[in-house]
Design a protein around this motif. Structure first.
Motif, mmCIF file in Angstrom:
data_model
loop_
_atom_site.group_PDB
_atom_site.id
_atom_site.type_symbol
_atom_site.label_atom_id
_atom_site.label_comp_id
_atom_site.label_asym_id
_atom_site.label_seq_id
_atom_site.Cartn_x
_atom_site.Cartn_y
_atom_site.Cartn_z
ATOM 1 N N UNK A 12 0.810 -1.207 0.000
ATOM 2 C CA UNK A 12 0.000 0.000 0.000
ATOM 3 C C UNK A 12 0.849 1.266 0.000
ATOM 4 N N UNK A 13 1.925 1.262 0.787
ATOM 5 C CA UNK A 13 2.811 2.428 0.842
ATOM 6 C C UNK A 13 3.524 2.651 -0.489
ATOM 7 N N UNK A 14 3.977 1.552 -1.092
ATOM 8 C CA UNK A 14 4.717 1.672 -2.354
ATOM 9 C C UNK A 14 3.807 2.185 -3.466
ATOM 10 N N UNK A 15 2.645 1.546 -3.626
ATOM 11 C CA UNK A 15 1.724 1.949 -4.689
ATOM 12 C C UNK A 15 1.140 3.334 -4.416
ATOM 13 N N UNK A 16 0.831 3.592 -3.143
ATOM 14 C CA UNK A 16 0.287 4.897 -2.803
ATOM 15 C C UNK A 16 1.296 6.013 -3.022
ATOM 16 N N UNK A 17 2.549 5.763 -2.627
ATOM 17 C CA UNK A 17 3.585 6.767 -2.840
ATOM 18 C C UNK A 17 3.816 7.039 -4.309
ATOM 19 N N UNK A 18 3.799 5.977 -5.125
ATOM 20 C CA UNK A 18 3.989 6.142 -6.566
ATOM 21 C C UNK A 18 2.859 6.967 -7.165
ATOM 22 N N UNK A 19 1.614 6.666 -6.763
ATOM 23 C CA UNK A 19 0.472 7.404 -7.286
ATOM 24 C C UNK A 19 0.513 8.866 -6.844
ATOM 25 N N UNK A 20 0.893 9.097 -5.583
ATOM 26 C CA UNK A 20 0.960 10.462 -5.075
ATOM 27 C C UNK A 20 2.015 11.272 -5.817
ATOM 28 N N UNK A 21 3.181 10.680 -6.022
ATOM 29 C CA UNK A 21 4.250 11.383 -6.737
ATOM 30 C C UNK A 21 3.847 11.634 -8.184
#
Length: 305
Positions: A12-21
């Motif tokens: 969740x952190x990896x995918x969420x961080x990628x989407x946020x960036x």
């Protein structure tokens, strides 16, 4: 079950961080912000959102060692682990003059924590001071970008603002769930195996919340965009100290275990100084230096047990 929670949290952190960036950079490019400034602010702060959510969750959940360990450990991992891997992927070439101001802020932010930690707690007043310092830095970076006006070499068209906002929203939701899962799983494992919560925060949680920084910096290195890669690391470290600790302390004061003031924080400060010296004195940070940074990180993890 705890390991499943950690795995789900990391994903969740990896995918969420990628989407946020992805969404943040799209908005920034629409506003014609330069690549280095994007790296220092939008990308650097965007990839630090997992650390913010995890630290707040941990502090509110009664595990302050994970909250502090997450911030300190993430900064150390950003410099030694992510910086080392980035240099291995592609030698880092960034003008020292370009980053002089921002490196100074990163080192000063780490240094100012020493007297705060020695008091035994990061209180609300300290939190307000840290947050105000972050606001001042952001205004300074925006009004005085300095040499951070290099052209954006990415010729791909910028996405529509609504699309970028959608990515930001999806990223934030994924980050919130990922942070909760990671903290819950890591806390239970630490208690079950008798491992200190501080060590779990400094290593597993810290590296987990740094996955967006890792993905962003390595991707930037593969695209030979050193400004984005290094700006991401420096910006994240500034935000971790001034923003994350500031917000978390305002929400709930954070008691500081003695080990953070005597060992972990000095290690973070030393790593910050080393990165600043390298970037200001060497035209290129090559693969040899990258290997040394990785070895230093392995040594820190071993000593931190």
């Amino acid at each position: 079950m705890d390991y499943i929670l950690i795995a789900a949290g990391l994903i969740g952190l990896f995918l969420g961080g990628d989407a946020l960036v992805r969404g943040s950079v799209g908005i920034a490019r629409r506003m014609a912000i330069s690549p280095l400034l994007i790296g220092l602010t939008v990308v650097g702060f965007g990839t630090s959102t997992p650390e913010l959510l995890v630290s707040v969750q941990a502090a509110l959940g009664g595990v302050p060692d994970i909250a502090l360990g997450n911030v300190i450990g993430s900064n150390i991992a950003n410099i030694l682990l992510i910086g080392g891997l980035t240099a291995l992927v592609w030698p880092i070439r960034v003008s020292g003059a370009t980053l002089r101001r921002d490196l100074s802020v990163m080192v000063l932010a780490a240094a100012v924590l020493l007297p705060i930690f020695l008091t035994g707690a990061v209180g609300r007043l300290s939190g307000v001071a840290l947050l105000l310092a972050l606001v001042g830095y952001l205004v300074w970076a925006y009004l005085r970008p300095g040499d951070a006006v290099a052209e954006d070499h990415d010729a791909s068209p910028s996405p529509a603002v609504l699309v970028s906002l959608g990515w930001v929203l999806v990223g934030l939701v994924a980050l919130m769930f990922g942070a909760r899962f990671l903290v819950d799983g890591a806390t239970e494992i630490a208690r079950g195996f008798g491992v200190s919560e501080a060590f779990i925060g400094l290593t597993i949680v810290a590296v987990g919340t740094s996955l967006p920084e890792l993905a962003t910096s390595v991707t930037a290195a593969l695209r030979r965009q050193s400004e984005i890669a290094i700006g991401n690391i420096v910006g994240s470290n500034v935000f971790n100290v001034l923003g994350i600790l500031g917000v978390t302390a305002i929400i709930t004061p954070i008691p500081v275990a003695p080990r953070f003031a005597s060992f972990d924080l000095p290690m973070m400060l030393a790593a910050s100084v080393v990165l600043a010296v390298l970037l200001l004195t060497r035209p290129v940070i090559g693969r040899g230096v990258g290997c040394c940074l990785l070895i230093a990180y392995a040594g820190y993890v071993w000593l931190a047990q």
